[in-house]
Design a protein around this motif. Structure first.
Motif, mmCIF file in Angstrom:
data_model
loop_
_atom_site.group_PDB
_atom_site.id
_atom_site.type_symbol
_atom_site.label_atom_id
_atom_site.label_comp_id
_atom_site.label_asym_id
_atom_site.label_seq_id
_atom_site.Cartn_x
_atom_site.Cartn_y
_atom_site.Cartn_z
ATOM 1 N N SER A 32 40.447 26.106 39.907
ATOM 2 C CA SER A 32 39.980 27.320 39.252
ATOM 3 C C SER A 32 40.897 27.572 38.057
ATOM 4 C CB SER A 32 40.041 28.513 40.206
ATOM 5 O OG SER A 32 39.118 28.358 41.250
ATOM 6 N N PHE A 34 42.272 30.160 34.756
ATOM 7 C CA PHE A 34 42.521 31.565 34.451
ATOM 8 C C PHE A 34 43.188 31.695 33.081
ATOM 9 C CE2 PHE A 34 41.977 32.858 38.894
ATOM 10 C CZ PHE A 34 42.278 31.700 39.564
ATOM 11 N N TYR A 36 45.721 34.700 31.627
ATOM 12 C CA TYR A 36 46.439 35.949 31.830
ATOM 13 C C TYR A 36 47.029 36.379 30.491
ATOM 14 C CZ TYR A 36 46.388 35.667 36.954
ATOM 15 O OH TYR A 36 46.012 35.655 38.271
ATOM 16 N N GLN A 38 50.046 39.004 28.666
ATOM 17 C CA GLN A 38 51.256 39.805 28.882
ATOM 18 C C GLN A 38 51.554 40.597 27.626
ATOM 19 O OE1 GLN A 38 54.963 37.632 29.356
ATOM 20 N NE2 GLN A 38 55.758 39.193 30.746
ATOM 21 N N LEU A 44 52.211 40.269 33.757
ATOM 22 C CA LEU A 44 50.962 39.614 33.381
ATOM 23 C C LEU A 44 49.786 40.327 34.031
ATOM 24 C CD1 LEU A 44 53.218 37.345 33.141
ATOM 25 C CD2 LEU A 44 51.331 35.727 33.398
ATOM 26 N N LEU A 46 45.373 39.725 34.570
ATOM 27 C CA LEU A 46 44.262 38.791 34.417
ATOM 28 C C LEU A 46 43.394 39.194 33.245
ATOM 29 C CD1 LEU A 46 42.658 36.375 35.652
ATOM 30 C CD2 LEU A 46 41.249 38.126 36.763
ATOM 31 N N PHE A 89 48.663 33.314 28.664
ATOM 32 C CA PHE A 89 48.999 32.211 29.563
ATOM 33 C C PHE A 89 47.727 31.638 30.170
ATOM 34 C CE2 PHE A 89 53.588 32.548 29.923
ATOM 35 C CZ PHE A 89 53.848 33.865 29.567
ATOM 36 N N SER A 93 44.654 27.148 39.660
ATOM 37 C CA SER A 93 44.965 27.029 41.077
ATOM 38 C C SER A 93 44.043 25.969 41.656
ATOM 39 C CB SER A 93 44.785 28.359 41.813
ATOM 40 O OG SER A 93 43.428 28.748 41.823
ATOM 41 N N GLN A 100 47.005 28.814 46.574
ATOM 42 C CA GLN A 100 48.136 29.733 46.631
ATOM 43 C C GLN A 100 49.058 29.611 45.436
ATOM 44 O OE1 GLN A 100 48.959 32.287 48.844
ATOM 45 N NE2 GLN A 100 46.790 31.896 49.107
ATOM 46 N N LYS A 101 49.182 28.397 44.939
ATOM 47 C CA LYS A 101 50.227 28.151 43.954
ATOM 48 C C LYS A 101 49.624 28.057 42.564
ATOM 49 C CE LYS A 101 53.011 25.814 47.411
ATOM 50 N NZ LYS A 101 53.744 24.585 47.815
ATOM 51 N N LEU A 102 49.622 29.162 41.859
ATOM 52 C CA LEU A 102 49.145 29.134 40.486
ATOM 53 C C LEU A 102 50.144 28.392 39.611
ATOM 54 C CD1 LEU A 102 47.153 31.372 41.485
ATOM 55 C CD2 LEU A 102 47.321 32.293 39.186
ATOM 56 N N PHE A 104 51.169 27.718 35.744
ATOM 57 C CA PHE A 104 51.005 28.356 34.438
ATOM 58 C C PHE A 104 51.407 27.421 33.306
ATOM 59 C CE2 PHE A 104 50.111 32.819 35.287
ATOM 60 C CZ PHE A 104 50.439 32.933 36.631
ATOM 61 N N GLY A 105 50.757 27.592 32.169
ATOM 62 C CA GLY A 105 51.227 26.996 30.939
ATOM 63 C C GLY A 105 52.420 27.768 30.404
ATOM 64 N N THR A 106 52.942 27.313 29.288
ATOM 65 C CA THR A 106 54.168 27.900 28.743
ATOM 66 C C THR A 106 53.926 29.194 27.976
ATOM 67 O OG1 THR A 106 53.961 26.459 26.827
ATOM 68 C CG2 THR A 106 55.383 25.708 28.612
ATOM 69 N N GLY A 107 52.681 29.533 27.737
ATOM 70 C CA GLY A 107 52.380 30.774 27.030
ATOM 71 C C GLY A 107 52.261 30.566 25.527
#
Lengths: 114, 117
Positions: A32, A34, A36, A38, A44, A46, A89, A93, A100-102, A104-107
């Motif tokens: 999945s 996403f 996010y 910030q 952060l 969604l 970001f 998942s 459970q463990k999303l 993330f990219g570095t933003g």
């Protein structure tokens, strides 16, 4: 392992310009995806999500389409506003980790000037 | 913040001292998470919890421990802080009905900025 790659920032735009922030992913399962956002001094939140191929997530004028063939989930907006200035970001998942463990990219920082 | 409070919001400490960060939620969700945010790395999962006394490691768990003695509180402890643990720490919760599905969306607290000198 799973990973997310997004374009380096900052991205600097004038108000009403078009925005694209690139995001590509590597995943062993069927993830999945996403986005996010910030805002300064905040946690952060969604922005949008997509859980299967060809799904389009959308919110607040932002859109992203889950492209399985190119393993991408690029964020787009037709006309940005000063209030869109924030760090964005991309994340995923995966079923293999029970979602459970999303990861993330570095933003990517977006700066919009009037 | 969907009822998530992190404390302290800012802390400066010295190398070798213990530090505990607290995450408190008011909505009784089972799933809670600790992430750290660093430039060039985005957010990385430290530990997470799926119930009272039930915790598991994330990708950067070395040097950290957690405890969950009550549903509402999830504590992150640095037993002996090092300069590499200077970071912004975020707690997050997950809505139970989606926590084990592709719709798992995290709600984050405002963050705790830790500086280790």
């Amino acid at each position: 392992g799973d990973s997310v790659t997004q374009m380096e920032g900052p991205v600097t735009l004038s108000e009403e310009a078009c925005l694209t922030i690139n995001c590509t992913y590597t995943a062993t399962g069927y993830p999945s995806l996403f986005w996010y956002v910030q805002y300064p001094g905040e946690g952060l939140q969604l922005l949008l999500k997509a859980t299967k191929a060809d799904d389009k997530g959308s919110n607040k004028g932002f859109e992203a389409t889950y492209r399985k063939e190119t393993t991408s989930f690029h964020l787009e907006k037709g006309s940005v506003q000063v209030s869109d200035s924030a760090v964005y970001f991309c994340a995923l998942s995966d079923r293999d980790t029970g979602f459970q463990k999303l990861v993330f990219g570095t933003g990517t920082r977006l700066l919009v000037s009037p | 913040d969907a009822g998530i409070t992190q404390s302290p919001r800012h802390k400066v400490t010295e190398t070798g001292t213990p530090v505990t960060l607290r995450c408190h939620q008011t909505e009784n969700h089972r799933y809670m998470y600790w992430y750290r945010q660093d430039p060039g790395h985005g957010l990385r999962l430290i530990h997470y919890s799926y119930g009272v006394k039930d915790t598991d490691k994330g990708e950067v768990s070395d040097g950290y421990s957690v405890s969950r003695s009550k549903t509402e509180d999830f504590l992150l402890t640095l037993e002996s802080a090092t300069s590499s643990q200077t970071s912004v720490y975020f707690c997050a919760i997950s809505r139970d009905s989606h926590a084990l599905s592709g719709a798992n969306v995290l709600t984050f607290g405002a963050g705790s900025r830790l500086t280790v000198l």
